[in-house]
Design a protein around this motif. Structure first.
Motif, PDB file in Angstrom:
ATOM      1  N   UNK A  73       9.880 -12.665  40.014  1.00  0.00           N
ATOM      2  CA  UNK A  73      10.851 -13.526  39.871  1.00  0.00           C
ATOM      3  C   UNK A  73      10.438 -14.798  38.875  1.00  0.00           C
ATOM      4  N   UNK A  74       9.489 -15.312  39.217  1.00  0.00           N
ATOM      5  CA  UNK A  74       8.655 -16.234  38.582  1.00  0.00           C
ATOM      6  C   UNK A  74       8.072 -15.937  37.090  1.00  0.00           C
ATOM      7  N   UNK A  75       7.744 -14.929  37.051  1.00  0.00           N
ATOM      8  CA  UNK A  75       7.301 -14.383  35.598  1.00  0.00           C
ATOM      9  C   UNK A  75       8.652 -13.943  34.858  1.00  0.00           C
ATOM     10  N   UNK A  76       9.571 -13.311  35.528  1.00  0.00           N
ATOM     11  CA  UNK A  76      10.877 -13.045  34.901  1.00  0.00           C
ATOM     12  C   UNK A  76      11.543 -14.241  34.278  1.00  0.00           C
ATOM     13  N   UNK A  77      11.470 -15.477  35.209  1.00  0.00           N
ATOM     14  CA  UNK A  77      12.004 -16.794  35.071  1.00  0.00           C
ATOM     15  C   UNK A  77      11.203 -17.470  33.802  1.00  0.00           C
ATOM     16  N   UNK A  78       9.913 -17.149  33.410  1.00  0.00           N
ATOM     17  CA  UNK A  78       9.306 -17.785  32.497  1.00  0.00           C
ATOM     18  C   UNK A  78       9.427 -16.934  31.263  1.00  0.00           C
ATOM     19  N   UNK A 135      17.212  -7.981  24.720  1.00  0.00           N
ATOM     20  CA  UNK A 135      16.356  -6.958  24.607  1.00  0.00           C
ATOM     21  C   UNK A 135      15.319  -7.031  25.939  1.00  0.00           C
ATOM     22  N   UNK A 136      14.673  -8.202  26.166  1.00  0.00           N
ATOM     23  CA  UNK A 136      13.832  -8.510  27.138  1.00  0.00           C
ATOM     24  C   UNK A 136      14.666  -8.430  28.718  1.00  0.00           C
ATOM     25  N   UNK A 137      15.561  -8.873  28.700  1.00  0.00           N
ATOM     26  CA  UNK A 137      16.615  -8.653  29.815  1.00  0.00           C
ATOM     27  C   UNK A 137      17.027  -7.176  30.159  1.00  0.00           C
ATOM     28  N   UNK A 138      17.325  -6.573  29.082  1.00  0.00           N
ATOM     29  CA  UNK A 138      17.430  -5.109  29.311  1.00  0.00           C
ATOM     30  C   UNK A 138      16.114  -4.545  29.866  1.00  0.00           C
ATOM     31  N   UNK A 139      14.932  -4.390  29.412  1.00  0.00           N
ATOM     32  CA  UNK A 139      13.628  -4.104  29.750  1.00  0.00           C
ATOM     33  C   UNK A 139      13.170  -4.460  31.222  1.00  0.00           C
ATOM     34  N   UNK A 171       6.389  -7.098  27.568  1.00  0.00           N
ATOM     35  CA  UNK A 171       7.364  -7.218  28.580  1.00  0.00           C
ATOM     36  C   UNK A 171       7.733  -5.635  29.256  1.00  0.00           C
ATOM     37  N   UNK A 172       7.690  -4.797  28.445  1.00  0.00           N
ATOM     38  CA  UNK A 172       7.791  -3.356  28.725  1.00  0.00           C
ATOM     39  C   UNK A 172       6.722  -2.903  29.737  1.00  0.00           C
ATOM     40  N   UNK A 173       5.535  -3.269  29.340  1.00  0.00           N
ATOM     41  CA  UNK A 173       4.426  -3.015  30.212  1.00  0.00           C
ATOM     42  C   UNK A 173       4.453  -3.553  31.497  1.00  0.00           C
ATOM     43  N   UNK A 174       4.780  -4.903  31.548  1.00  0.00           N
ATOM     44  CA  UNK A 174       5.151  -5.909  32.979  1.00  0.00           C
ATOM     45  C   UNK A 174       6.170  -5.004  33.544  1.00  0.00           C
ATOM     46  N   UNK A 175       7.199  -4.654  33.145  1.00  0.00           N
ATOM     47  CA  UNK A 175       8.197  -3.957  33.843  1.00  0.00           C
ATOM     48  C   UNK A 175       8.061  -2.674  34.271  1.00  0.00           C
ATOM     49  N   UNK A 176       6.959  -1.966  33.854  1.00  0.00           N
ATOM     50  CA  UNK A 176       6.503  -0.801  34.325  1.00  0.00           C
ATOM     51  C   UNK A 176       5.694  -0.923  35.369  1.00  0.00           C
ATOM     52  N   UNK A 210      24.850  -3.902  41.465  1.00  0.00           N
ATOM     53  CA  UNK A 210      24.728  -5.405  41.221  1.00  0.00           C
ATOM     54  C   UNK A 210      23.628  -5.830  39.941  1.00  0.00           C
ATOM     55  N   UNK A 211      24.035  -6.138  39.202  1.00  0.00           N
ATOM     56  CA  UNK A 211      23.204  -6.647  37.780  1.00  0.00           C
ATOM     57  C   UNK A 211      23.757  -8.084  37.258  1.00  0.00           C
ATOM     58  N   UNK A 212      22.985  -8.909  36.882  1.00  0.00           N
ATOM     59  CA  UNK A 212      23.250 -10.133  36.352  1.00  0.00           C
ATOM     60  C   UNK A 212      24.225 -10.033  35.235  1.00  0.00           C
ATOM     61  N   UNK A 213      25.341 -10.813  35.007  1.00  0.00           N
ATOM     62  CA  UNK A 213      26.370 -10.981  34.033  1.00  0.00           C
ATOM     63  C   UNK A 213      25.561 -11.257  32.601  1.00  0.00           C
ATOM     64  N   UNK A 214      26.203 -10.468  31.560  1.00  0.00           N
ATOM     65  CA  UNK A 214      25.697 -11.188  30.475  1.00  0.00           C
ATOM     66  C   UNK A 214      26.733 -12.475  30.153  1.00  0.00           C
ATOM     67  N   UNK A 215      25.764 -13.146  29.155  1.00  0.00           N
ATOM     68  CA  UNK A 215      26.418 -14.310  28.587  1.00  0.00           C
ATOM     69  C   UNK A 215      27.146 -14.040  27.269  1.00  0.00           C
ATOM     70  N   UNK A 216      27.809 -14.788  26.772  1.00  0.00           N
ATOM     71  CA  UNK A 216      28.599 -14.549  25.465  1.00  0.00           C
ATOM     72  C   UNK A 216      27.506 -14.204  24.251  1.00  0.00           C
ATOM     73  N   UNK A 217      25.980 -15.059  24.432  1.00  0.00           N
ATOM     74  CA  UNK A 217      25.224 -14.800  23.256  1.00  0.00           C
ATOM     75  C   UNK A 217      23.929 -14.788  24.256  1.00  0.00           C
TER      76      UNK A 217
END
Length: 438
Positions: free
Chosen positions: A324-329, A152-156, A266-271, A140-147
């Motif tokens: 999730x709120x941080x990701x939304x932001x 990069x941030x979504x990947x991280x 973003x990378x630090x946050x993901x960590x 389960x991953x979110x789908x990619x949009x056309x653009x």
């Protein structure tokens, strides 16, 4: 004639699985394949399986290049293989997974017909077992949009597929991204940041196929699967370090100083999101939980810079909502609009289930805190029996059960606004964002 596809495979001690991967390569519908096998100092018989299959690949009409090296890690093996590629298109695959027969033909075929596209991405499925006893389950991953302006941030943030194996890239675009030149080899950690960050930052045009063309073998515990917290900590520390290296190699024309700082943040946050989740989820993680939560709070304050810094007390009981709120932001995810009027009743349907027990306390002080609770097992007083005939167009029904058939049933049974569990969580995360992170 079909264009040549260079398929690079780092190989290290996968004798148990590599034969089935090789069989899936032989079954590819694409005929012009250059198979580059980099044996990274295997000691378990993997090299002997490579020798056994080499004539089979040649009989199939594939070119085969075998590169033997002392064990140096997947990054060094991948770089060595990529440097040998001579194909029009390039992909990398792992030696313990499997490919759908159309893995190459779907993506290479698209690039053949669409010269303005730079790379393709497919979806994947997880499996355990082997042979006829394989068991598959969706990944389960979110789908990619056309653009995706924030690809990069979504990947991280692991919001979308984060493995190199699902990409098939036009060779000239790979060269444009200078991936081989900048690939780090001083680590036995993940090679994904060094591949995916430049691939996504150079603004290439891509085609996403929501098809499970790659099959991940989760029966074998690899370097990115963790059973001990300290193991997870080493992995995410290194992953963050490698992401910073990949970002630092981007030229100013692709990412200026501010953009690089943003991606590193973003990378630090993901960590710290991952370390918090591992501290909470692993059997030996409890002694690390307090520090992991404090680190997460500090990182959220650093990355989001709320007007009033959040505290650990703000997060307690709402950790995943804050994540999730941080990701939304960061990803600019739009809020879910819920048309509340002064005449609206807000019904919590399925109020005695597990999802409702978790969500209702979080909704209590928000504008969509339920004014009535319904459940087929209700007592008729505190929790009423469902009465769909009483619902009007201004009423709102919060459906807590996650099953799609339940959501569909409630929608068909009333004229009210019906909100499913995922949209409830999305609403809550935006409520947290607006009230804590602005």
């Amino acid at each position: 004639m079909q264009s040549k596809v260079s398929m690079v495979m780092p190989c290290y001690n996968k004798v148990k699985y590599i034969g089935e991967m090789f069989d899936s390569i032989l079954a590819q519908e694409w005929n012009n394949i250059e198979l580059i096998l980099v044996n990274d100092g295997s000691t378990d018989g993997t090299r002997e399986v490579i020798a056994e299959y080499e004539p089979k690949f040649r009989m199939r009409g594939f070119e085969v290049i075998i590169e033997d090296q002392l064990n140096a890690g997947v990054c060094a093996a991948a770089k060595a293989g990529l440097a040998l590629a001579t194909g029009d298109y390039i992909c990398m695959v792992d030696s313990d997974d499997e490919l759908d027969p159309q893995y190459v033909s779907t993506m290479a075929g698209w690039l053949e017909e669409n010269k303005d596209y730079d790379y393709c991405i497919c979806d994947a499925v997880l499996y355990t077992g082997s042979g006829t006893s394989k068991e598959f389950k969706p990944s389960h991953f979110s789908e990619l949009q056309t653009e995706e302006p924030l690809y990069t941030e979504r990947y991280i943030l692991t919001d979308i597929r984060s493995e190199v194996w699902v990409y098939l890239v036009r060779a000239e675009y790979l060269n444009k991204c200078k991936i081989v030149q900048t690939y780090y080899t001083d680590t036995k950690g993940s090679h994904e940041p060094g591949y995916i960050i430049p691939l996504t930052m150079y603004h290439g045009k891509y085609k996403y196929f929501p098809l499970a063309l790659y099959h991940f073998n989760v029966g074998d515990i690899g370097h990115s699967h963790h059973v001990k917290f300290e193991q997870a900590q080493r992995f995410y520390d290194e992953y963050n370090r490698l992401a910073k290296i990949a970002v630092s190699h981007l030229p100013e024309s692709i990412a200026d100083f501010n953009k690089k700082q943003q991606i590193m943040a973003v990378s630090l946050l993901s960590k710290h999101i991952n370390l918090y989740r591992h501290a909470k989820g692993l059997s030996d993680g409890h002694p690390y939980l307090t520090q992991a939560l404090d680190d997460l709070v500090e990182t959220i304050n650093t990355v989001c810079v709320p007007s009033t810094p959040i505290t650990r007390d703000d997060l307690i009981g709402k950790e995943e909502l804050f994540i999730r709120a941080v990701k939304n932001k960061l990803l600019n995810v739009p809020a879910r609009d819920i048309p509340i009027t002064s005449n609206s009743r807000i019904i919590g349907y399925g109020a005695l289930g597990k999802a409702a027990i978790a969500l209702i306390p979080l909704l209590k002080h928000t504008p969509i805190g339920p004014t009535e609770l319904w459940d087929i097992s209700g007592d008729g007083e505190a929790v009423k029996k469902p009465d769909f005939h009483s619902l009007g167009e201004e009423d709102i029904v919060l459906v807590f059960p996650k099953a799609e058939q339940v959501l569909s049933y409630v929608k068909e049974s009333s004229s009210a606004h019906v909100i499913g569990a995922e949209d409830i969580k999305l609403y809550l995360s935006h409520y947290v964002k607006e009230n804590y992170l602005s």
